[in-house]
Design an enzyme around this catalytic site. Structure first.
Site, PDB file in Angstrom:
ATOM      1  N   CYS A  94       0.823  -1.217   0.000  1.00  0.00           N
ATOM      2  CA  CYS A  94       0.000   0.000   0.000  1.00  0.00           C
ATOM      3  C   CYS A  94       0.855   1.265   0.000  1.00  0.00           C
ATOM      4  CB  CYS A  94      -0.905   0.015   1.233  1.00  0.00           C
ATOM      5  SG  CYS A  94      -2.254  -1.180   1.130  1.00  0.00           S
ATOM      6  N   GLU A 111       0.508   3.836   1.871  1.00  0.00           N
ATOM      7  CA  GLU A 111       0.842   4.259   3.233  1.00  0.00           C
ATOM      8  C   GLU A 111       2.102   3.535   3.720  1.00  0.00           C
ATOM      9  OE1 GLU A 111      -2.008   3.225   2.036  1.00  0.00           O
ATOM     10  OE2 GLU A 111      -3.734   4.128   3.016  1.00  0.00           O
ATOM     11  N   CYS A 161      -6.365   0.294   4.617  1.00  0.00           N
ATOM     12  CA  CYS A 161      -6.663  -1.098   4.983  1.00  0.00           C
ATOM     13  C   CYS A 161      -6.288  -1.326   6.453  1.00  0.00           C
ATOM     14  CB  CYS A 161      -5.925  -2.067   4.071  1.00  0.00           C
ATOM     15  SG  CYS A 161      -4.178  -2.251   4.440  1.00  0.00           S
ATOM     16  N   CYS A 211      -2.556  -1.246   7.282  1.00  0.00           N
ATOM     17  CA  CYS A 211      -1.960   0.096   7.250  1.00  0.00           C
ATOM     18  C   CYS A 211      -2.356   0.910   8.465  1.00  0.00           C
ATOM     19  CB  CYS A 211      -2.349   0.829   5.967  1.00  0.00           C
ATOM     20  SG  CYS A 211      -1.392   0.257   4.548  1.00  0.00           S
TER      21      CYS A 211
END
Ligand code: THU
Length: 130
Positions: free
Chosen positions: A50, A52, A83, A86
């Site tokens: 991701c 992040e 998510c 994260c």
């Protein structure tokens, strides 16, 4: 550069051939430095890494481990929430009241704190008896 501009710019570099969903994230540290990341997918792991997580990795690689503010942007109808993994990763380096702004490329923004995104987070203190 503002966090919004940094996240918007890095999003364009996202490698997302499987989902076709590009995400950009930027964070500011207490020292005032800005780090950014985009999602990077892989044929064997199409969910990829991701945005992040990418921004956190850039911060840690630069020797910093605290984040003061986060901004995430995607081309979605509504701002996309990070998510679960994260949220935990952000909490590791942030505080309960750290602001996280979720945005769309069309300009919608929603602002949360980390505690709102991850109430009752698992933390180091929970292992005090271990
Ligand atoms: N994704 C992110 O990078 N951040 C989020 O907050 C939500 C989802 C990415 C992971 C994957 O590359 C794609 O979006 C679809 O799940």
């Amino acid at each position: 550069m503002s966090l919004a501009d940094a996240a918007r710019a890095v999003r364009l570099n996202a490698y997302a051939p499987y989902s076709n969903f590009k995400v950009g994230a930027a964070l500011r540290t207490p020292a005032g430095d800005v780090f950014s990341g985009c999602n990077v997918e892989n044929v064997a792991y199409p969910e990829g890494t991701c945005a992040e997580a990418g921004a956190i990795a850039a911060m840690v690689a630069a020797g910093q481990t605290q984040l003061a503010e986060v901004y995430v942007i995607a081309d979605s109808p509504a701002p996309v929430p990070p998510c679960g993994g994260c949220r935990q990763k952000l909490m590791e380096f942030g505080q309960a009241d750290t602001p996280v702004t979720l945005a769309t490329t069309e300009g919608k923004e929603i602002r949360y704190t980390l505690a709102e995104l991850l109430p009752g987070a698992f933390a180091n203190e929970h292992m005090d008896k271990a």
